[in-house]
Structures are given as C-alpha cells and as structure tokens.
Write an enzyme that holds these catalytic residues in place. Structure first.
Site, PDB file in Angstrom:
ATOM      1  N   LYS A  66       0.809  -1.230   0.000  1.00 55.04           N
ATOM      2  CA  LYS A  66       0.000   0.000   0.000  1.00 55.04           C
ATOM      3  C   LYS A  66       0.842   1.279   0.000  1.00 55.04           C
ATOM      4  CE  LYS A  66      -4.231  -1.729   2.124  1.00 55.04           C
ATOM      5  NZ  LYS A  66      -5.260  -1.464   3.129  1.00 55.04           N
ATOM      6  N   ASP A 102     -10.165   3.064   2.181  1.00 63.95           N
ATOM      7  CA  ASP A 102     -10.314   2.364   3.466  1.00 63.95           C
ATOM      8  C   ASP A 102     -11.034   3.233   4.507  1.00 63.95           C
ATOM      9  OD1 ASP A 102      -9.090  -0.075   2.812  1.00 63.95           O
ATOM     10  OD2 ASP A 102      -7.092   0.722   3.195  1.00 63.95           O
ATOM     11  N   GLY A 130      -1.444   1.777  10.168  1.00 66.45           N
ATOM     12  CA  GLY A 130      -1.930   2.256   8.871  1.00 66.45           C
ATOM     13  C   GLY A 130      -3.443   2.425   8.839  1.00 66.45           C
TER      14      GLY A 130
HETATM   15  P1  ATR Z   1      -2.298  -1.773  10.462  1.00 65.96           P
HETATM   16  O1  ATR Z   1      -1.614  -1.161   9.285  1.00 65.96           O
HETATM   17  O2  ATR Z   1      -3.147  -2.963  10.143  1.00 65.96           O
HETATM   18  O3  ATR Z   1      -3.058  -0.762  11.259  1.00 65.96           O
HETATM   19  P2  ATR Z   1       0.153  -1.821  12.042  1.00 65.96           P
HETATM   20  O4  ATR Z   1       0.676  -0.641  11.328  1.00 65.96           O
HETATM   21  O5  ATR Z   1       1.050  -2.990  12.232  1.00 65.96           O
HETATM   22  O6  ATR Z   1      -1.154  -2.434  11.362  1.00 65.96           O
HETATM   23  O7  ATR Z   1      -0.415  -1.351  13.465  1.00 65.96           O
HETATM   24  C1  ATR Z   1      -0.849  -2.255  14.424  1.00 65.96           C
HETATM   25  C2  ATR Z   1      -1.473  -1.496  15.610  1.00 65.96           C
HETATM   26  O8  ATR Z   1      -1.835  -2.458  16.602  1.00 65.96           O
HETATM   27  C3  ATR Z   1      -0.525  -0.522  16.282  1.00 65.96           C
HETATM   28  O9  ATR Z   1      -1.272   0.541  16.828  1.00 65.96           O
HETATM   29  C4  ATR Z   1       0.077  -1.392  17.397  1.00 65.96           C
HETATM   30  O10 ATR Z   1       0.590  -0.677  18.494  1.00 65.96           O
HETATM   31  P3  ATR Z   1       2.129  -0.123  18.463  1.00 65.96           P
HETATM   32  O11 ATR Z   1       2.114   1.086  17.572  1.00 65.96           O
HETATM   33  O12 ATR Z   1       2.449   0.179  19.866  1.00 65.96           O
HETATM   34  O13 ATR Z   1       2.954  -1.258  17.896  1.00 65.96           O
HETATM   35  C5  ATR Z   1      -1.157  -2.148  17.819  1.00 65.96           C
HETATM   36  N1  ATR Z   1      -0.841  -3.388  18.532  1.00 65.96           N
HETATM   37  C6  ATR Z   1      -0.373  -4.545  17.986  1.00 65.96           C
HETATM   38  N2  ATR Z   1      -0.219  -5.480  18.951  1.00 65.96           N
HETATM   39  C7  ATR Z   1      -0.604  -4.900  20.126  1.00 65.96           C
HETATM   40  C8  ATR Z   1      -0.700  -5.342  21.490  1.00 65.96           C
HETATM   41  N3  ATR Z   1      -0.356  -6.597  21.839  1.00 65.96           N
HETATM   42  N4  ATR Z   1      -1.147  -4.466  22.421  1.00 65.96           N
HETATM   43  C9  ATR Z   1      -1.510  -3.205  22.083  1.00 65.96           C
HETATM   44  N5  ATR Z   1      -1.440  -2.724  20.815  1.00 65.96           N
HETATM   45  C10 ATR Z   1      -1.009  -3.554  19.843  1.00 65.96           C
END
Ligand code: ATR
Length: 277
Positions: A66, A102, A130
């Site tokens: 993306k 999205d 994202g």
């Molecule tokens: P996407 O593009 O699908 O939104 P991403 O960029 O990988 O995916 O973002 C994942 C989100 O889930 C982030 O906000 C991440 O928090 P961090 O920025 O602190 O990494 C959050 N996230 C993933 N695992 C988590 C967990 N176990 N507890 C809390 N937040 C989590």
C-alpha cells in the site's frame, strides 16, 4: 473481450474481494473479471508496468504494497497522499491514479450502523498503525472535529495527529490514560490487531468505563465479534465489526472504476456467507 481488474498483495489467496467484485460485475452486466495476483515486494515495480501494458482497468492494493506503490503511480489523490497509502488504483486515459477508500469506507459503514448522527461527537481511535491513520484522516477530512488517538506506543499517535493536513482537535493518549477517560467518548474505533484470530481472547483495555450509549466499532471481522465488542454488548452497549468497512472500501473502489454505485447490502451478504456469519 472482458476488461480486467484485480488485487495485488502477498498473501492474497484468502481475499474476499474477487467474490464481491465479480458478483457486482455480473449483476450490473459489466463484462469484466476481477483476479487476485500474488505479488512479491521485489516484483512490484515490474508488475505495475505489466498491468499497465496489459490494459488492466483498475486494481486494489493490499499488504505489503500500500505504501510502496505510491512512487510507481502517475498521480495520487490528496487524501491517499496524506494517508500515505493507496488501496485502489484507477486507469484514466492510460494513467494509473491512486486512491485510498479504506477510511471513507469505514465512515460509510459507521453511518449505516451507528444508531445516532456522527456530527458533534467525541471520537477515540485505539491504535496508530496504517488503518488508524486512514480512518483518522478520512474522519478529519469529512469534518469530524474531535478525534483522540490512544496507542501502546504513544508517539505513533502523536505523529498521525501532527502530520494531519485537515483541521480537527486531537490528543494522543497512552492506553492507560484512555482507559481512565473512556466515559468521555461517544464513538470508539478499535483498529489494533488485538483480538484478531488466533488471539481471540485478547482485549486492548478494560471497557467498563465506556458510556453505555456510546458506539464501539472494531475493524476486525475474523472473529466476527472480538472480545472488546462482546464485553461491551454484555454491558448493554452497541457495536459493530469490520465487515462494513471491508464492504464499503470495495464498493467505493467499484464506483471509482465503473461510475456505478454497487449494491453494498448484496456485497455484505456475500462476505458474511463466506465468513459463515
Ligand atoms: P495496520 O496497518 O493494520 O493498522 P500496524 O501498522 O502494524 O497495522 O499497526 C498495528 C497497531 O496495533 C498498532 O497501533 C500497534 O501498536 P504499536 O504502535 O504500539 O505497535 C497495535 N498493537 C499490535 N499489537 C498490540 C498489542 N499486543 N497491544 C496493544 N497494541 C497492539
């Protein structure tokens, strides 16, 4: 000869987009086909050139391309540029133009499922990845004024807010801070991967302080209801999953490609049947 549309991604085998779009082509009597293409990151540039040469009329872009596709396109719509990610490409006069449907898809779905009007409400987005960025900028560009973000890594929320080109009032909070002030919010949008299959019993934070008349939207749809949604239902609240966002991002892409607004209820039924819901 059929015109060709598709989706590029890695992995792409389980995408439900072909089901939705091929059915919409059929019911609208458009002689087109939508095909998934497995594309590795190192092949992306070559693939985009090939899609252009082969006359592909439009395609969706999914993980992990993306962001990487942006410099490979002829033009990028301002909202997609602000979000920094493209999920839909449209061919116009031989040029590939990138869009992001999205966040606007999320907004359409929220309008449908939320029992009260969306204006003048306080929003909280959980997560700062994202998907959160796409939703934040789409809400702000549509005139929503109060949108806070909470995230495990607070600085990522701050970055989304500071880079937002649209006017709104926003604060970045830690998950703990948000947990203590949940009663302030009317609409809570869960965008993290917490609660997604296979970790279906995980929850980003305790929901007890959420107002009972708030609306909670989780963008996850596998499982069909996450723990945060189920907990909130138990407390008597209302909430929805991410099927609507998925369907509406697709419906908006279909409209960009064909100029026709597809039947999103029909698309939703197809996706729900596929997911066994
Ligand atoms: P996407 O593009 O699908 O939104 P991403 O960029 O990988 O995916 O973002 C994942 C989100 O889930 C982030 O906000 C991440 O928090 P961090 O920025 O602190 O990494 C959050 N996230 C993933 N695992 C988590 C967990 N176990 N507890 C809390 N937040 C989590």
């Amino acid at each position: 000869m059929k015109t060709l549309y598709g989706v590029i991604g890695d992995p792409v085998a389980h995408t439900m987009s072909p089901l939705m779009h091929n059915d919409a082509f059929m019911v609208n009597e458009i002689d087109s086909h939508y095909q998934p293409f497995l594309v590795k990151s190192e092949e992306l540039e070559e693939v985009v050139k090939a899609l252009k040469v082969l006359g592909v009329q439009g395609f969706n872009v999914t993980i992990p391309h993306k962001q990487a596709i942006i410099p490979l396109l002829d033009e990028v719509d301002p909202l997609a540029k602000a979000i920094g990610a493209v999920n839909t490409v449209v061919r116009r006069e031989g040029r590939f133009i990138g869009y992001n449907t999205d966040g606007l898809g999320f907004l359409k779905s929220l309008k449908e499922s939320c029992p009260f009007p969306l204006e003048n409400k306080k929003y909280l987005i959980i997560g700062a990845g994202g998907a959160a960025r796409a939703i934040f900028y789409s809400l702000a560009s549509s005139g929503i004024e109060n949108i806070d973000i909470c995230n495990r890594t607070r600085s990522r929320g701050e970055l989304i807010i500071s880079e937002c080109p649209f006017t709104c009032t926003a604060f970045s909070l830690s998950l703990q801070q948000a947990e203590q002030t949940l009663e302030n919010y009317d609409i809570i949008i869960q965008t993290t991967s917490v609660g997604m299959y296979p970790e279906v019993n995980a929850i980003p934070f305790k929901v007890e302080r959420i107002k009972k008349d708030a609306f909670v939207s989780d963008i996850i749809y596998n499982p069909l209801s996450t723990k945060i949604i189920r907990k909130f239902w138990e407390l008597g609240g209302q909430g929805d999953n991410g099927i609507g966002m998925f369907v509406h991002q697709g419906a908006l892409a279909f409209e960009l490609w064909t100029g026709i607004v597809p039947d999103s209820n029909r698309m939703k039924t197809i996706v729900q049947q596929h997911l066994g819901g």
